[in-house]
Write a protein that holds these residues in place. Structure first.
Motif, PDB file in Angstrom:
ATOM      1  N   MET A   1       8.938 -20.717  18.005  1.00 45.88           N
ATOM      2  CA  MET A   1       8.441 -19.542  17.378  1.00 45.88           C
ATOM      3  C   MET A   1       8.819 -19.517  15.918  1.00 45.88           C
ATOM      4  SD  MET A   1       8.918 -16.495  19.853  1.00 45.88           S
ATOM      5  CE  MET A   1       8.402 -15.149  19.176  1.00 45.88           C
ATOM      6  N   SER A   2       7.924 -19.040  15.191  1.00 46.33           N
ATOM      7  CA  SER A   2       8.198 -18.951  13.757  1.00 46.33           C
ATOM      8  C   SER A   2       8.653 -17.538  13.401  1.00 46.33           C
ATOM      9  CB  SER A   2       6.962 -19.337  12.969  1.00 46.33           C
ATOM     10  OG  SER A   2       5.961 -18.395  13.206  1.00 46.33           O
ATOM     11  N   ILE A   3       9.520 -17.485  12.463  1.00 46.63           N
ATOM     12  CA  ILE A   3      10.046 -16.177  12.047  1.00 46.63           C
ATOM     13  C   ILE A   3       9.331 -15.783  10.754  1.00 46.63           C
ATOM     14  CG2 ILE A   3      12.080 -14.931  11.316  1.00 46.63           C
ATOM     15  CD1 ILE A   3      13.680 -16.968  12.923  1.00 46.63           C
ATOM     16  N   ARG A   4       8.849 -14.561  10.782  1.00 40.18           N
ATOM     17  CA  ARG A   4       8.139 -14.057   9.583  1.00 40.18           C
ATOM     18  C   ARG A   4       9.105 -13.414   8.606  1.00 40.18           C
ATOM     19  NH1 ARG A   4       3.078 -10.529  11.360  1.00 40.18           N
ATOM     20  NH2 ARG A   4       3.676  -9.619   9.397  1.00 40.18           N
ATOM     21  N   LYS A   5       8.798 -13.563   7.370  1.00 40.76           N
ATOM     22  CA  LYS A   5       9.594 -12.906   6.334  1.00 40.76           C
ATOM     23  C   LYS A   5       9.282 -11.417   6.346  1.00 40.76           C
ATOM     24  CE  LYS A   5      10.265 -15.741   2.258  1.00 40.76           C
ATOM     25  NZ  LYS A   5       9.653 -15.986   0.973  1.00 40.76           N
ATOM     26  N   PRO A   6      10.287 -10.601   6.184  1.00 37.17           N
ATOM     27  CA  PRO A   6       9.975  -9.168   6.112  1.00 37.17           C
ATOM     28  C   PRO A   6       9.258  -8.863   4.788  1.00 37.17           C
ATOM     29  CG  PRO A   6      12.317  -9.523   5.786  1.00 37.17           C
ATOM     30  CD  PRO A   6      11.711 -10.850   6.129  1.00 37.17           C
ATOM     31  N   VAL A   7       8.268  -8.060   4.856  1.00 35.23           N
ATOM     32  CA  VAL A   7       7.466  -7.715   3.679  1.00 35.23           C
ATOM     33  C   VAL A   7       8.013  -6.414   3.074  1.00 35.23           C
ATOM     34  CG1 VAL A   7       5.153  -7.141   2.868  1.00 35.23           C
ATOM     35  CG2 VAL A   7       5.465  -8.831   4.675  1.00 35.23           C
ATOM     36  N   ILE A   8       8.402  -6.495   1.815  1.00 33.17           N
ATOM     37  CA  ILE A   8       8.875  -5.298   1.115  1.00 33.17           C
ATOM     38  C   ILE A   8       7.699  -4.775   0.310  1.00 33.17           C
ATOM     39  CG2 ILE A   8      10.509  -4.389  -0.578  1.00 33.17           C
ATOM     40  CD1 ILE A   8      12.344  -6.760   0.169  1.00 33.17           C
ATOM     41  N   ARG A   9       7.355  -3.559   0.627  1.00 34.83           N
ATOM     42  CA  ARG A   9       6.204  -2.979  -0.060  1.00 34.83           C
ATOM     43  C   ARG A   9       6.601  -2.497  -1.451  1.00 34.83           C
ATOM     44  NH1 ARG A   9       3.069   0.586   4.483  1.00 34.83           N
ATOM     45  NH2 ARG A   9       2.577  -1.174   5.829  1.00 34.83           N
ATOM     46  N   LYS A  10       5.721  -2.671  -2.381  1.00 33.04           N
ATOM     47  CA  LYS A  10       5.944  -2.189  -3.745  1.00 33.04           C
ATOM     48  C   LYS A  10       5.719  -0.679  -3.769  1.00 33.04           C
ATOM     49  CE  LYS A  10       4.448  -6.447  -5.942  1.00 33.04           C
ATOM     50  NZ  LYS A  10       3.448  -7.061  -6.812  1.00 33.04           N
ATOM     51  N   PRO A  11       6.498   0.029  -4.593  1.00 36.89           N
ATOM     52  CA  PRO A  11       6.274   1.474  -4.661  1.00 36.89           C
ATOM     53  C   PRO A  11       4.922   1.762  -5.313  1.00 36.89           C
ATOM     54  CG  PRO A  11       7.872   0.810  -6.310  1.00 36.89           C
ATOM     55  CD  PRO A  11       7.581  -0.389  -5.458  1.00 36.89           C
ATOM     56  N   LYS A  12       4.289   2.809  -4.826  1.00 37.06           N
ATOM     57  CA  LYS A  12       2.973   3.154  -5.364  1.00 37.06           C
ATOM     58  C   LYS A  12       3.142   3.927  -6.664  1.00 37.06           C
ATOM     59  CE  LYS A  12       0.202   3.264  -1.235  1.00 37.06           C
ATOM     60  NZ  LYS A  12      -0.738   4.031  -0.438  1.00 37.06           N
ATOM     61  N   ILE A  13       2.478   3.489  -7.698  1.00 32.41           N
ATOM     62  CA  ILE A  13       2.493   4.160  -8.994  1.00 32.41           C
ATOM     63  C   ILE A  13       1.194   4.959  -9.086  1.00 32.41           C
ATOM     64  CG2 ILE A  13       2.555   3.857 -11.505  1.00 32.41           C
ATOM     65  CD1 ILE A  13       3.969   1.160 -10.945  1.00 32.41           C
ATOM     66  N   PRO A  14       1.321   6.258  -9.244  1.00 33.37           N
ATOM     67  CA  PRO A  14       0.085   7.041  -9.295  1.00 33.37           C
ATOM     68  C   PRO A  14      -0.699   6.740 -10.570  1.00 33.37           C
ATOM     69  CG  PRO A  14       1.967   8.421  -9.796  1.00 33.37           C
ATOM     70  CD  PRO A  14       2.489   7.080  -9.386  1.00 33.37           C
ATOM     71  N   LYS A  15      -1.988   6.695 -10.449  1.00 32.94           N
ATOM     72  CA  LYS A  15      -2.845   6.421 -11.581  1.00 32.94           C
ATOM     73  C   LYS A  15      -3.070   7.717 -12.355  1.00 32.94           C
ATOM     74  CE  LYS A  15      -5.420   2.438  -9.960  1.00 32.94           C
ATOM     75  NZ  LYS A  15      -6.764   1.892  -9.727  1.00 32.94           N
ATOM     76  N   ILE A  16      -3.024   7.593 -13.635  1.00 31.64           N
ATOM     77  CA  ILE A  16      -3.271   8.755 -14.481  1.00 31.64           C
ATOM     78  C   ILE A  16      -4.771   8.842 -14.702  1.00 31.64           C
ATOM     79  CG2 ILE A  16      -2.857   9.816 -16.744  1.00 31.64           C
ATOM     80  CD1 ILE A  16      -0.214   8.206 -16.800  1.00 31.64           C
ATOM     81  N   LYS A  17      -5.304   9.949 -14.271  1.00 35.52           N
ATOM     82  CA  LYS A  17      -6.748  10.127 -14.411  1.00 35.52           C
ATOM     83  C   LYS A  17      -7.035  10.960 -15.642  1.00 35.52           C
ATOM     84  CE  LYS A  17      -7.658   9.893  -9.491  1.00 35.52           C
ATOM     85  NZ  LYS A  17      -8.184  10.598  -8.318  1.00 35.52           N
ATOM     86  N   LYS A  18      -7.835  10.433 -16.526  1.00 36.98           N
ATOM     87  CA  LYS A  18      -8.218  11.163 -17.718  1.00 36.98           C
ATOM     88  C   LYS A  18      -9.434  12.027 -17.396  1.00 36.98           C
ATOM     89  CE  LYS A  18      -6.663   7.670 -20.982  1.00 36.98           C
ATOM     90  NZ  LYS A  18      -7.067   6.760 -22.047  1.00 36.98           N
ATOM     91  N   PRO A  19      -9.454  13.233 -17.936  1.00 39.86           N
ATOM     92  CA  PRO A  19     -10.627  14.059 -17.687  1.00 39.86           C
ATOM     93  C   PRO A  19     -11.839  13.477 -18.410  1.00 39.86           C
ATOM     94  CG  PRO A  19      -9.156  15.148 -19.211  1.00 39.86           C
ATOM     95  CD  PRO A  19      -8.470  13.923 -18.716  1.00 39.86           C
ATOM     96  N   LEU A  20     -12.978  13.823 -17.947  1.00 44.98           N
ATOM     97  CA  LEU A  20     -14.207  13.340 -18.564  1.00 44.98           C
ATOM     98  C   LEU A  20     -14.316  13.866 -19.991  1.00 44.98           C
ATOM     99  CD1 LEU A  20     -16.599  13.932 -15.582  1.00 44.98           C
ATOM    100  CD2 LEU A  20     -15.676  11.755 -16.329  1.00 44.98           C
ATOM    101  N   ILE A  21     -15.043  13.147 -20.795  1.00 42.36           N
ATOM    102  CA  ILE A  21     -15.194  13.520 -22.193  1.00 42.36           C
ATOM    103  C   ILE A  21     -15.796  14.917 -22.312  1.00 42.36           C
ATOM    104  CG2 ILE A  21     -16.348  12.935 -24.366  1.00 42.36           C
ATOM    105  CD1 ILE A  21     -16.163  10.010 -23.506  1.00 42.36           C
ATOM    106  N   SER A  22     -16.703  15.248 -21.466  1.00 45.44           N
ATOM    107  CA  SER A  22     -17.350  16.549 -21.543  1.00 45.44           C
ATOM    108  C   SER A  22     -16.383  17.681 -21.193  1.00 45.44           C
ATOM    109  CB  SER A  22     -18.561  16.596 -20.605  1.00 45.44           C
ATOM    110  OG  SER A  22     -18.122  16.376 -19.272  1.00 45.44           O
ATOM    111  N   LYS A  23     -15.354  17.395 -20.402  1.00 45.41           N
ATOM    112  CA  LYS A  23     -14.415  18.433 -19.990  1.00 45.41           C
ATOM    113  C   LYS A  23     -13.171  18.499 -20.865  1.00 45.41           C
ATOM    114  CE  LYS A  23     -15.816  18.626 -15.199  1.00 45.41           C
ATOM    115  NZ  LYS A  23     -15.413  18.534 -13.803  1.00 45.41           N
TER     116      LYS A  23
END
Length: 100
Positions: A1-23
């Motif tokens: 049997m093969s042993i899998r490496k544990p996967v460390i998830r990267k922290p999620k960085i929230p995306k900065i959403k710019k408002p539309l030009i009209s707003k």
């Protein structure tokens, strides 16, 4: 049997959403509430600055009737004024006796 490496998830960085030009808020040039035609700019007249001429300091002293500063004729006078009054000697305040 093969042993899998544990996967460390990267922290999620929230995306900065710019408002539309009209707003987006637009920079509005501030204008006075009254119309420009009715507003009259009044220039306040300033008093002219009068600068006093600085004359050389006149040395005042005591005028004497006789030579060697004896017999007071007048006090707080200049050397030339003493001579015109007929003084024979003049002494500056805190100075030495001068024969005219």
């Amino acid at each position: 049997m093969s042993i899998r490496k544990p996967v460390i998830r990267k922290p999620k960085i929230p995306k900065i959403k710019k408002p539309l030009i009209s707003k987006r808020k637009r920079v509005i040039k501030k204008s006075p509430s009254l119309s420009l035609g009715r507003i009259k700019t009044t220039l306040t007249s300033k008093k002219p600055i009068i600068r006093k001429k600085i004359s050389p300091k006149k040395h005042l002293g005591t005028c004497y009737l006789e030579k060697n500063c004896k017999g007071v004729l007048s006090k707080k006078v200049t050397k030339t004024h003493c001579k015109s009054q007929g003084g024979k000697s003049w002494k500056k305040s805190g100075g030495t006796c001068e024969i005219l």
